[in-house]
Design an enzyme around this catalytic site. Structure first.
Site, short mmCIF file in Angstrom:
data_model
loop_
_atom_site.label_atom_id
_atom_site.label_comp_id
_atom_site.label_asym_id
_atom_site.label_seq_id
_atom_site.Cartn_x
_atom_site.Cartn_y
_atom_site.Cartn_z
N GLU A 1 -1.18 -8.73 5.22
CA GLU A 1 -0.89 -8.82 6.51
C GLU A 1 -2.47 -9.02 7.42
OE1 GLU A 1 -0.98 -4.37 6.13
OE2 GLU A 1 -0.33 -6.23 4.87
N HIS B 1 -3.56 -5.72 1.23
CA HIS B 1 -2.79 -5.92 2.37
C HIS B 1 -2.87 -7.49 2.86
CE1 HIS B 1 -2.36 -1.66 3.78
NE2 HIS B 1 -3.35 -1.56 3.13
N CYS C 1 0.91 -1.24 -0.09
CA CYS C 1 0.14 0.08 -0.07
C CYS C 1 1.10 1.36 -0.09
CB CYS C 1 -0.87 -0.05 1.16
SG CYS C 1 -2.49 1.01 0.98
#
Length: 219
Positions: free
Chosen positions: A196, A194, A86
């Site tokens: 994560e 993302h 990002c």
């Protein structure tokens, strides 16, 4: 030390990233952006998401001048692995470590949703656990994720197999649906989604675990 996770003023995903790699069993260290050197024995640098410097000027445009970025550039030139997610992807573009640029989303709105992605190229450490054309659902959250590059640059990305991921529905207007790319040497990776945030089934998705797990063999 294996994974160095950068922290800028406005970064908001560094602790999520730390948690993700700890789930994988990796050693991590959060590195303040004013540091001039990476920790010894760093094998992977992660530039996480957020709003470095409040996204003033352009996303990542100020963070690229932080002292730590010179160390990151030197690390990458020597073959070290770098992952930008990002805002981290935006910083890599602004730093010239990846080609292209980011524009405002086509609809000019911030987008936060789970997005299906198609794996375009798996001949790299980041996506080697996936099959080509496999669909993986990963959250996105950005206002400037509209990837752009000129015609010659796009052709080079295709010829060098640098396009990693494509959006299935293209929520932000990115050229050729591009969601993630890498450099020619395939050691610097950038994507807007993302991983994560998709590490555990209890959170709804776990495709991100499979992505980040690939790095474990080089740590």
């Amino acid at each position: 030390m294996s994974v160095a996770i950068l922290q800028f003023l406005g970064t908001n995903c560094e602790y999520d990233m730390e948690y993700a790699f700890k789930l994988l069993g990796a050693q991590t260290q959060i590195v303040w952006h004013k540091e001039e050197e990476l920790p010894k024995n760093t094998k992977l640098v992660v530039i996480p998401g957020g709003f470095s410097y409040g996204d003033y000027l352009r996303s990542g445009a100020i963070a690229r001048f932080s002292p730590i970025m010179k160390a990151v550039a030197d690390f990458a030139k020597k073959g070290g692995y770098v992952l930008g997610i990002c805002n981290g992807f935006q910083i890599l573009l602004e730093s010239g470590l990846l080609p292209g640029a980011m524009k405002r989303n086509e609809n000019l709105h911030f987008i936060s949703k789970v997005e299906p992605l198609r794996v375009v190229n798996n001949q790299n450490v980041f996506l080697e656990k996936f099959q080509k054309d496999e669909i993986v659902e990963i959250p996105i959250a950005h206002a400037e994720g509209n990837y752009f590059i000129d015609a010659q640059g796009l052709e080079e990305l295709r010829e060098n197999h640098q396009i990693l991921l494509e959006y299935v529905t293209n929520p932000n207007g990115s050229l050729s649906n591009i969601a993630g790319i890498c450099n020619k040497e395939k050691n610097v990776f950038g994507l807007m989604p993302h991983p994560e945030r998709a590490m555990e089934n209890v959170l709804g998705k776990s495709g991100g675990y499979k992505m980040l797990e690939s790095f474990m063999r080089v740590l």
